[in-house]
Design a protein around this motif. Sequence first.
Motif, mmCIF file in Angstrom:
data_model
loop_
_atom_site.group_PDB
_atom_site.id
_atom_site.type_symbol
_atom_site.label_atom_id
_atom_site.label_comp_id
_atom_site.label_asym_id
_atom_site.label_seq_id
_atom_site.Cartn_x
_atom_site.Cartn_y
_atom_site.Cartn_z
ATOM 1 N N ASN A 511 14.318 7.497 -2.115
ATOM 2 C CA ASN A 511 13.318 7.298 -1.067
ATOM 3 C C ASN A 511 13.262 5.821 -0.693
ATOM 4 O O ASN A 511 12.959 4.968 -1.531
ATOM 5 N N ALA A 512 13.556 5.521 0.575
ATOM 6 C CA ALA A 512 13.487 4.145 1.079
ATOM 7 C C ALA A 512 12.176 3.954 1.828
ATOM 8 O O ALA A 512 12.129 3.920 3.067
ATOM 9 N N GLY A 513 11.059 3.871 1.097
ATOM 10 C CA GLY A 513 9.766 3.550 1.673
ATOM 11 C C GLY A 513 9.153 4.616 2.548
ATOM 12 O O GLY A 513 8.243 4.339 3.333
ATOM 13 N N VAL A 526 1.469 22.247 -5.726
ATOM 14 C CA VAL A 526 2.193 21.298 -4.868
ATOM 15 C C VAL A 526 2.182 19.931 -5.532
ATOM 16 O O VAL A 526 1.131 19.440 -5.967
ATOM 17 N N THR A 527 3.348 19.313 -5.610
ATOM 18 C CA THR A 527 3.510 18.004 -6.239
ATOM 19 C C THR A 527 4.044 17.009 -5.218
ATOM 20 O O THR A 527 4.968 17.319 -4.465
ATOM 21 N N GLN A 528 3.439 15.816 -5.204
ATOM 22 C CA GLN A 528 4.000 14.728 -4.412
ATOM 23 C C GLN A 528 5.088 14.030 -5.213
ATOM 24 O O GLN A 528 4.867 13.642 -6.365
ATOM 25 N N LEU A 529 6.250 13.844 -4.607
ATOM 26 C CA LEU A 529 7.346 13.132 -5.265
ATOM 27 C C LEU A 529 7.208 11.665 -4.891
ATOM 28 O O LEU A 529 7.768 11.181 -3.901
ATOM 29 N N LEU A 530 6.423 10.942 -5.710
ATOM 30 C CA LEU A 530 5.961 9.608 -5.345
ATOM 31 C C LEU A 530 6.988 8.508 -5.562
ATOM 32 O O LEU A 530 6.829 7.399 -5.045
ATOM 33 N N GLU A 531 8.039 8.757 -6.341
ATOM 34 C CA GLU A 531 8.995 7.705 -6.668
ATOM 35 C C GLU A 531 9.689 7.203 -5.388
ATOM 36 O O GLU A 531 10.147 8.005 -4.579
ATOM 37 N N HIS A 532 9.753 5.879 -5.210
ATOM 38 C CA HIS A 532 10.396 5.355 -4.001
ATOM 39 C C HIS A 532 10.829 3.907 -4.222
ATOM 40 O O HIS A 532 10.370 3.221 -5.154
ATOM 41 N N ASP A 533 11.721 3.444 -3.361
ATOM 42 C CA ASP A 533 12.159 2.043 -3.323
ATOM 43 C C ASP A 533 11.622 1.410 -2.044
ATOM 44 O O ASP A 533 10.870 2.028 -1.287
ATOM 45 N N ILE A 534 12.061 0.175 -1.768
ATOM 46 C CA ILE A 534 11.609 -0.527 -0.567
ATOM 47 C C ILE A 534 12.230 0.109 0.671
ATOM 48 O O ILE A 534 13.227 0.838 0.594
ATOM 49 N N LEU A 535 11.635 -0.199 1.814
ATOM 50 C CA LEU A 535 12.112 0.370 3.078
ATOM 51 C C LEU A 535 13.482 -0.186 3.450
ATOM 52 O O LEU A 535 13.983 -1.137 2.829
ATOM 53 N N LEU A 536 14.061 0.402 4.465
ATOM 54 C CA LEU A 536 15.360 -0.018 4.975
ATOM 55 C C LEU A 536 15.154 -1.148 5.983
ATOM 56 O O LEU A 536 14.468 -0.971 6.977
ATOM 57 N N HIS A 537 15.742 -2.321 5.701
ATOM 58 C CA HIS A 537 15.622 -3.456 6.620
ATOM 59 C C HIS A 537 16.797 -4.384 6.396
ATOM 60 O O HIS A 537 17.079 -4.778 5.258
ATOM 61 N N ARG A 538 17.450 -4.765 7.492
ATOM 62 C CA ARG A 538 18.682 -5.549 7.360
ATOM 63 C C ARG A 538 18.427 -6.914 6.728
ATOM 64 O O ARG A 538 19.301 -7.481 6.072
ATOM 65 N N SER A 539 17.219 -7.490 6.897
ATOM 66 C CA SER A 539 16.948 -8.813 6.346
ATOM 67 C C SER A 539 16.769 -8.795 4.840
ATOM 68 O O SER A 539 16.817 -9.840 4.194
#
Length: 628
Positions: A511-513, A526-539
């Motif tokens: 998950n990218a943000g 119902v379960t939220q799959l909360l695990e994630h990384d930072i969003l997608l950004h070229r900078s």
Amino acid sequence: MQEQGREPEVTSLNARQRAVHRAGLTAASDTGMDRFARLVSRMLHVPVAFVSLVEEDRQILPGLIGLAEPWAGRRALPLSHSLCRHVVASGRPLVVSDPRADERFATHPAVADLGVAAYAGMPLADAEGLVLGSLCAIDHQPRAWGPGELSDLEDLAAACSAELCLRILSAQSRSAQQVLETARGAAEHARRDARRLEQEAQAGLGHAELLLRASEELAQTSGLDDVRRRLRDLFGGVGKPSYVGLLVAGKDDLRWVPDPDGARAVERELLTLPPDAAFLPSTQALRQRRTVFVADRAAMVAAYGTQAADLLDRMGSTTMLCLPLWGSRALMGVLAICWDERHQVGVTERATLTAASGYIAQAVERALYLDERISVARELQAAMLTDLPLTDHVEMSALYQPAADGHMIGGDWYDAHHLPRASASDGETPALMVTVGDITGHDMHAATIMGQVRSMLRQATLDHPPYSPATALTALDAACSVLPMETSGTLVHARLDPVDGSLDWTLTWSNAGHPPPLLRTPDGRVTQLLEHDILLHRSLGPFTRTEHRRALPPGSTLLLYADGLVERRGHDMDAAVAQLIALLARHGHRSLDELLRRINNRLADPAPEDDVVLLAVRTPASGRPQRR
């Protein structure tokens, strides 16, 4: 002989001085004249514009914008620095693309001292045709003045001249009133003259205000509905029409544009008209490309028959004026103006309405162009949405609802595709990749980046066996940090694999943000799959993505969505997510198509501010165990 030759010039100068004095204009700022200067600067995109009136030894600038000091503070220029005096002397427009290349003005002080590199000036005259000055547009760079720009400047000069005439007429009216107080014998006659002058002044002011409103209001329109809505309140003052209708010319018809806030029955019933229909003034105006005027019902019956007269009656109108709307290249349609009582359209009013129709035609032309671009963009965006792959192993459904604002072409998308089989065994169940993402922005650029990112992510997935979601996202990050793409957004990239010898499946995701996916198990939890990384950004540069795994019992439902479903201005996003979880828990046993419809109907606005994207996958609850 010299003195006799100068006498007309002196007489003209004295008359001009008197007219300027009556208009109440001096070398000081005037609100109305400053407004004309601002309109010239805005419409012709020039840094400097002013209203110039020529006196005996100088030109005064009651209206200006952009002129440097000390001239701006003085509100006056010596005649040695005046190009406007040439307009006054000739009584004709003066248009110079580059004074430095023109032998008449190459050494003119205005070029060096005022930075005049391009000049366009239109005469300003009083009611007698005496040229008092000019309305000027000045650029600091040489430029070729376009016909449309010169036409706009000429229209504004006509409106400014009307304003000058009104002020002069008002001054004359006041002077006449003083005479009336001392001339008892002519009191009644003078009162009638004063009333007539006042009516003419009011009508002239209304005409000038109409042109100014048209130039300002219609310059900001964004679509046909917006143009139609603004037409409703554009015409006012003396002689205000009871109805203003807009008809747009198509390839084979003339189409009414109904008022979006309450169309009349006629606009709905006669939505389209064949251009060769002879029973209406509007089609005649289009066919013959001229203004058509119908004074009253009797004239309508005589020229067009009882059917047209009955239509006029149903509209509650007596007099109708139909003006063709000329765009830059073609006839765009017809403007229909109606009055509920018999109305005589004079020469001045007709000229004003014709000038206003020019602004309306420009707005219609621009609106049709924008609407066409939006339509093409919508078709492009719809074409880029994935057709879900056919499969006998899992149930899938997707829902996409674009934002209500036609100009917001979003970067939201969903994707699903099978992965290559490890062998050619006929009984092998292929793994499945699913994605939901959102590229930042609401325009064609965002939609274009979305298409590129989707394709790059597919390629990154298929180029990196064993097809890890995290590996594919890491490769996408690396590519976006190098390629000249303004990539910014969020996404969830997931893989579903059947487990050998059972009905279970395994979910692996990265998950990218993005908003957390939801997983519903057959027991309704119902379960939220909360695990994630930072969003997608070229900078942010290359980033090593993480992935997470979870076992899916038979009959599990995975729901991916974009934030347009749960994020709305003025609403709590956490409360919307909680409502989404409750809906999935309660209705997750239904078919996926029905489930997504229920979620969208309950959570999404009928006119959403952002795109709504939903993708659901359900693993089989029964059947033969999966073979790999």
